[in-house]
Write a protein that holds these residues in place. Sequence first.
Motif, PDB file in Angstrom:
ATOM      1  N   VAL A  36      -8.097  -6.480  -8.002  1.00 24.08           N
ATOM      2  CA  VAL A  36      -7.152  -5.670  -8.773  1.00 24.08           C
ATOM      3  C   VAL A  36      -6.699  -4.451  -7.990  1.00 24.08           C
ATOM      4  O   VAL A  36      -7.361  -4.038  -7.045  1.00 24.08           O
ATOM      5  CB  VAL A  36      -7.776  -5.201 -10.110  1.00 24.08           C
ATOM      6  CG1 VAL A  36      -8.923  -4.229  -9.877  1.00 24.08           C
ATOM      7  CG2 VAL A  36      -6.724  -4.557 -11.022  1.00 24.08           C
ATOM      8  N   GLY A  37      -5.571  -3.897  -8.382  1.00 26.85           N
ATOM      9  CA  GLY A  37      -5.195  -2.555  -7.961  1.00 26.85           C
ATOM     10  C   GLY A  37      -4.179  -2.482  -6.849  1.00 26.85           C
ATOM     11  O   GLY A  37      -3.489  -1.480  -6.713  1.00 26.85           O
ATOM     12  N   GLU A  38      -4.096  -3.501  -6.016  1.00 26.40           N
ATOM     13  CA  GLU A  38      -3.164  -3.491  -4.889  1.00 26.40           C
ATOM     14  C   GLU A  38      -2.956  -4.938  -4.477  1.00 26.40           C
ATOM     15  O   GLU A  38      -3.733  -5.812  -4.868  1.00 26.40           O
ATOM     16  CB  GLU A  38      -3.724  -2.655  -3.735  1.00 26.40           C
ATOM     17  CG  GLU A  38      -5.201  -2.830  -3.598  1.00 26.40           C
ATOM     18  CD  GLU A  38      -5.810  -2.232  -2.352  1.00 26.40           C
ATOM     19  OE1 GLU A  38      -5.109  -2.047  -1.349  1.00 26.40           O
ATOM     20  OE2 GLU A  38      -7.014  -2.008  -2.388  1.00 26.40           O
ATOM     21  N   PRO A  39      -1.904  -5.198  -3.706  1.00 25.28           N
ATOM     22  CA  PRO A  39      -1.600  -6.590  -3.380  1.00 25.28           C
ATOM     23  C   PRO A  39      -2.752  -7.300  -2.660  1.00 25.28           C
ATOM     24  O   PRO A  39      -3.317  -6.768  -1.708  1.00 25.28           O
ATOM     25  CB  PRO A  39      -0.384  -6.460  -2.458  1.00 25.28           C
ATOM     26  CG  PRO A  39       0.231  -5.151  -2.824  1.00 25.28           C
ATOM     27  CD  PRO A  39      -0.918  -4.262  -3.183  1.00 25.28           C
TER      28      PRO A  39
ATOM     29  N   ASP B 199      -6.587 -12.912  -8.409  1.00 27.04           N
ATOM     30  CA  ASP B 199      -5.893 -11.637  -8.523  1.00 27.04           C
ATOM     31  C   ASP B 199      -5.599 -11.367  -9.998  1.00 27.04           C
ATOM     32  O   ASP B 199      -5.292 -12.292 -10.761  1.00 27.04           O
ATOM     33  CB  ASP B 199      -4.592 -11.689  -7.719  1.00 27.04           C
ATOM     34  CG  ASP B 199      -4.062 -10.298  -7.398  1.00 27.04           C
ATOM     35  OD1 ASP B 199      -4.752  -9.309  -7.729  1.00 27.04           O
ATOM     36  OD2 ASP B 199      -2.970 -10.198  -6.811  1.00 27.04           O
TER      37      ASP B 199
ATOM     38  N   GLU C 138      -2.028   1.817 -18.468  1.00 35.92           N
ATOM     39  CA  GLU C 138      -1.284   1.769 -19.725  1.00 35.92           C
ATOM     40  C   GLU C 138      -1.488   0.465 -20.494  1.00 35.92           C
ATOM     41  O   GLU C 138      -1.357   0.437 -21.712  1.00 35.92           O
ATOM     42  CB  GLU C 138       0.220   1.931 -19.441  1.00 35.92           C
ATOM     43  CG  GLU C 138       0.632   3.328 -19.019  1.00 35.92           C
ATOM     44  CD  GLU C 138       0.510   3.569 -17.518  1.00 35.92           C
ATOM     45  OE1 GLU C 138      -0.264   2.841 -16.845  1.00 35.92           O
ATOM     46  OE2 GLU C 138       1.176   4.485 -17.006  1.00 35.92           O
TER      47      GLU C 138
ATOM     48  N   ILE D 260       0.554 -12.849  -8.175  1.00 39.47           N
ATOM     49  CA  ILE D 260      -0.418 -12.235  -9.087  1.00 39.47           C
ATOM     50  C   ILE D 260      -0.741 -13.192 -10.244  1.00 39.47           C
ATOM     51  O   ILE D 260      -1.611 -12.916 -11.050  1.00 39.47           O
ATOM     52  CB  ILE D 260       0.063 -10.863  -9.630  1.00 39.47           C
ATOM     53  CG1 ILE D 260       1.468 -10.962 -10.235  1.00 39.47           C
ATOM     54  CG2 ILE D 260      -0.007  -9.806  -8.545  1.00 39.47           C
ATOM     55  CD1 ILE D 260       1.979  -9.670 -10.866  1.00 39.47           C
TER      56      ILE D 260
ATOM     57  N   ASP E  92       6.614  -1.216 -12.006  1.00 44.13           N
ATOM     58  CA  ASP E  92       6.460  -2.078 -10.833  1.00 44.13           C
ATOM     59  C   ASP E  92       7.683  -2.973 -10.714  1.00 44.13           C
ATOM     60  O   ASP E  92       8.322  -3.306 -11.715  1.00 44.13           O
ATOM     61  CB  ASP E  92       5.234  -2.987 -10.984  1.00 44.13           C
ATOM     62  CG  ASP E  92       3.933  -2.245 -10.738  1.00 44.13           C
ATOM     63  OD1 ASP E  92       3.976  -1.032 -10.426  1.00 44.13           O
ATOM     64  OD2 ASP E  92       2.868  -2.868 -10.866  1.00 44.13           O
TER      65      ASP E  92
ATOM     66  N   PHE F 250       4.314  -9.682  -7.160  1.00 38.24           N
ATOM     67  CA  PHE F 250       4.415  -8.219  -7.155  1.00 38.24           C
ATOM     68  C   PHE F 250       5.154  -7.759  -5.899  1.00 38.24           C
ATOM     69  O   PHE F 250       4.894  -8.263  -4.809  1.00 38.24           O
ATOM     70  CB  PHE F 250       3.003  -7.641  -7.191  1.00 38.24           C
ATOM     71  CG  PHE F 250       2.921  -6.163  -6.979  1.00 38.24           C
ATOM     72  CD1 PHE F 250       3.078  -5.283  -8.036  1.00 38.24           C
ATOM     73  CD2 PHE F 250       2.661  -5.635  -5.716  1.00 38.24           C
ATOM     74  CE1 PHE F 250       2.992  -3.909  -7.842  1.00 38.24           C
ATOM     75  CE2 PHE F 250       2.577  -4.264  -5.511  1.00 38.24           C
ATOM     76  CZ  PHE F 250       2.738  -3.407  -6.582  1.00 38.24           C
TER      77      PHE F 250
ATOM     78  N   ASN G  39       0.127   4.078  -4.189  1.00 41.92           N
ATOM     79  CA  ASN G  39      -1.101   3.330  -4.428  1.00 41.92           C
ATOM     80  C   ASN G  39      -1.865   3.265  -3.122  1.00 41.92           C
ATOM     81  O   ASN G  39      -1.563   2.479  -2.248  1.00 41.92           O
ATOM     82  CB  ASN G  39      -0.717   1.928  -4.914  1.00 41.92           C
ATOM     83  CG  ASN G  39      -1.931   1.126  -5.321  1.00 41.92           C
ATOM     84  OD1 ASN G  39      -3.055   1.435  -4.923  1.00 41.92           O
ATOM     85  ND2 ASN G  39      -1.715   0.095  -6.113  1.00 41.92           N
TER      86      ASN G  39
ATOM     87  N   ARG H  50      -4.238   5.459  -7.724  1.00 44.87           N
ATOM     88  CA  ARG H  50      -2.868   5.823  -8.081  1.00 44.87           C
ATOM     89  C   ARG H  50      -2.677   7.314  -7.860  1.00 44.87           C
ATOM     90  O   ARG H  50      -3.413   8.125  -8.405  1.00 44.87           O
ATOM     91  CB  ARG H  50      -2.732   5.459  -9.572  1.00 44.87           C
ATOM     92  CG  ARG H  50      -1.368   5.447 -10.106  1.00 44.87           C
ATOM     93  CD  ARG H  50      -1.419   4.708 -11.449  1.00 44.87           C
ATOM     94  NE  ARG H  50      -0.353   5.170 -12.301  1.00 44.87           N
ATOM     95  CZ  ARG H  50      -0.113   4.698 -13.511  1.00 44.87           C
ATOM     96  NH1 ARG H  50      -0.864   3.759 -14.035  1.00 44.87           N
ATOM     97  NH2 ARG H  50       0.873   5.165 -14.225  1.00 44.87           N
TER      98      ARG H  50
HETATM   99  C1  WTA Z   1      -0.922  -1.593  -9.021  1.00 42.31           C
HETATM  100  C2  WTA Z   1      -5.234  -0.252 -12.246  1.00 42.31           C
HETATM  101  C3  WTA Z   1      -0.698  -5.385  -6.808  1.00 42.31           C
HETATM  102  C4  WTA Z   1       0.448  -1.606  -9.678  1.00 42.31           C
HETATM  103  C5  WTA Z   1      -5.693  -1.451 -13.091  1.00 42.31           C
HETATM  104  C6  WTA Z   1       0.180  -0.952 -11.027  1.00 42.31           C
HETATM  105  C7  WTA Z   1      -1.438  -3.964  -8.463  1.00 42.31           C
HETATM  106  C8  WTA Z   1      -0.856   0.079 -10.653  1.00 42.31           C
HETATM  107  C9  WTA Z   1      -2.279  -4.977  -8.988  1.00 42.31           C
HETATM  108  C10 WTA Z   1      -1.716   0.478 -11.823  1.00 42.31           C
HETATM  109  C11 WTA Z   1      -2.303  -6.236  -8.319  1.00 42.31           C
HETATM  110  C12 WTA Z   1      -2.475  -3.194 -10.209  1.00 42.31           C
HETATM  111  N1  WTA Z   1      -1.488  -6.396  -7.240  1.00 42.31           N
HETATM  112  N2  WTA Z   1      -0.655  -4.183  -7.383  1.00 42.31           N
HETATM  113  N3  WTA Z   1      -3.085  -7.223  -8.726  1.00 42.31           N
HETATM  114  N4  WTA Z   1      -2.913  -4.456 -10.076  1.00 42.31           N
HETATM  115  N5  WTA Z   1      -1.599  -2.879  -9.239  1.00 42.31           N
HETATM  116  O1  WTA Z   1      -3.087   2.478 -13.611  1.00 42.31           O
HETATM  117  O2  WTA Z   1       1.367  -0.860  -8.928  1.00 42.31           O
HETATM  118  O3  WTA Z   1      -4.754   2.701 -11.723  1.00 42.31           O
HETATM  119  O4  WTA Z   1       1.334  -0.361 -11.588  1.00 42.31           O
HETATM  120  O5  WTA Z   1      -4.492   0.579 -13.041  1.00 42.31           O
HETATM  121  O6  WTA Z   1      -1.653  -0.548  -9.638  1.00 42.31           O
HETATM  122  O7  WTA Z   1      -2.740   1.344 -11.420  1.00 42.31           O
HETATM  123  P1  WTA Z   1      -3.788   1.866 -12.464  1.00 42.31           P
END
Ligand code: WTA
Length: 565
Positions: A334-337, A356, A362, A381, A442, A454, A463, A468
């Motif tokens: 999670v969190g980035e590509p 993924d 939110e 994703i 996104d 994504f 990111n 974030r």
């Molecule tokens: C990014 C984290 C690529 C995205 C749960 C999103 C991702 C932001 C992915 C949210 C993924 C989250 N692949 N990018 N699988 N999952 N993101 O609020 O830009 O800390 O809008 O929540 O992380 O970050 P947040």
Amino acid sequence: MDGNLIQALPGPHNLDNYEKVYKNFDFASVEKEFSWFETGRINIAYEALDRNVTEKGLADKTALYYTNGPRVEEYTFGQLKKLSDKFANVLKKFGVKKGDRVGMFLPRSPELYISFLGILKIGAIVVPLFEAFMEEALKDRLGDCEAVAVVTSPDLKSRLPLQHLPALKHVFVVDNERGGNVSATEIDWHQEMQAAPDTEAMVWVDRETPMLVMYASGADGKAKGVIHVHNGMVGHYITGKWVHDLQPDDVYWCTADPGWITGIVYGFLTPWMFGLPIVIKGGRFKAEDWCETLEKYGVTVWYSAPTAFRMIISGGDELLEKYDLSKLRHILSVGEPLTPEVMEWSMAKLGIPIYDTWWMSETGMNMICNYRCLPIKLGSIGKPFPGITAAIVDDDGNELPPNKIGNLALKAGWPSMLRGIWGSEEKYKEYFKFQPWFISGDSAYRDEDGYFFFQGRVDGVINTAGERVGPWEVENKLREHPAVKDAGVAGKPDALRGEIVKAYIVLNEGYEWNPDLSEELRNYVKKGLAAHAAPREFEVVPGIPKTKEGANDRKALKGWALGLK
Ligand code: WTA
């Protein structure tokens, strides 16, 4: 492997036919899994913790393995229930009540989880604060939601700007003997815990009662207090079942810090709803220690992030060969590509795919994911979770056809969705400017098979290593420094961290650029805001691109960071 496709894993899985379930699923069907379906008594802390003891006979099962250097501990569900009841009773004694906001500013430790559950039990609202936050970040968050109490440690407490937080009445300090003086607002956590009764402390709430104000950075302005309610558990539970495929014998490790949404929802709430032991590792990331932890506890399901995988990959085969990771059933990311190289590494070296999951603070739960029963397209994703309608819309809110890049949007109304932004109806409404869509911020596209890809943030939010960062907050801090006349900040692509924070600086007269100044500015942001928000790269420019309204032009700055200047 078939070209860019990784085949679905043969069953049995909790979710065995994605397409069929997707067509028929309704979130209301999950409600019967909760004890409140019969009793009407609701509290997420009951479903995540107490129910394991009172209804499921798991009082003696390990709930938490904690490891941090010499500190190695284990807690059963029964012990955690009693300890969190004690903390709930401590809070009651100090007059903290339902609806009050309580900051959680601790490093990963058993006390954090105990306190967290204690706060939820009395119906109060947790305000998670990442341990890297410094004075200004703390002032903005605790001040905005007028927190009445905070749970912290001797090392972190001095960063609390008490003079700017008039609503803050109680500072609970864990391990205070190391910290010296206890001031008027400070309360010794351990002393109170010793004295407190472990009698039942649960306060029953409504499904729509807030439980969390999670501050999330936006592109402009200060971080927004995203409000989540107890009803979110419906989404937590069913994603735990179908995305994480949790089984009764699993040992679960989510490496995200509980200062962020992942470390809360999947760090402990969700696995505990399944009565599973979680692993918590304190301290900083070290590839070797992480592999050792996976082996030591026989972790079966591991939820982490591409940056961590890449750091382990850079340890080479020598690193992996030292450890037996054969208990791992699957990994989630999670969190980035999740780049194809990382997936290929996992397939080749660990023999399992990485699933993924895309979601955000939110959304409160996994939204677009890969599932064990569905083939994975490398770089995608995945597909929307059952019950979730996702689409790509243009800048006027019109749906776009397959293979067109646009705004990733979700049809509003899922159980874990944010219910508001603390103190700002206006900021909340910004997400819903194109009814019925929630606009994520996104960009993405969907292919003709319904897989989502994504592309990046559309709004300038950075990111870095899955964390974030709001560019406005960093710029604002930089402008406070005497050398800086103006600043613009954007995410620059980076092989290890996905993106790094890059700052463009206009110098005030009389200042000259030199490496010391760059170090000084970096430290200035680090000390004022947080280490992860500090720019790793600086560039002096004659001026910052502006919009008609005079704000920093996010698109132009992003272009610069991509090398298009
Ligand atoms: C990014 C984290 C690529 C995205 C749960 C999103 C991702 C932001 C992915 C949210 C993924 C989250 N692949 N990018 N699988 N999952 N993101 O609020 O830009 O800390 O809008 O929540 O992380 O970050 P947040």
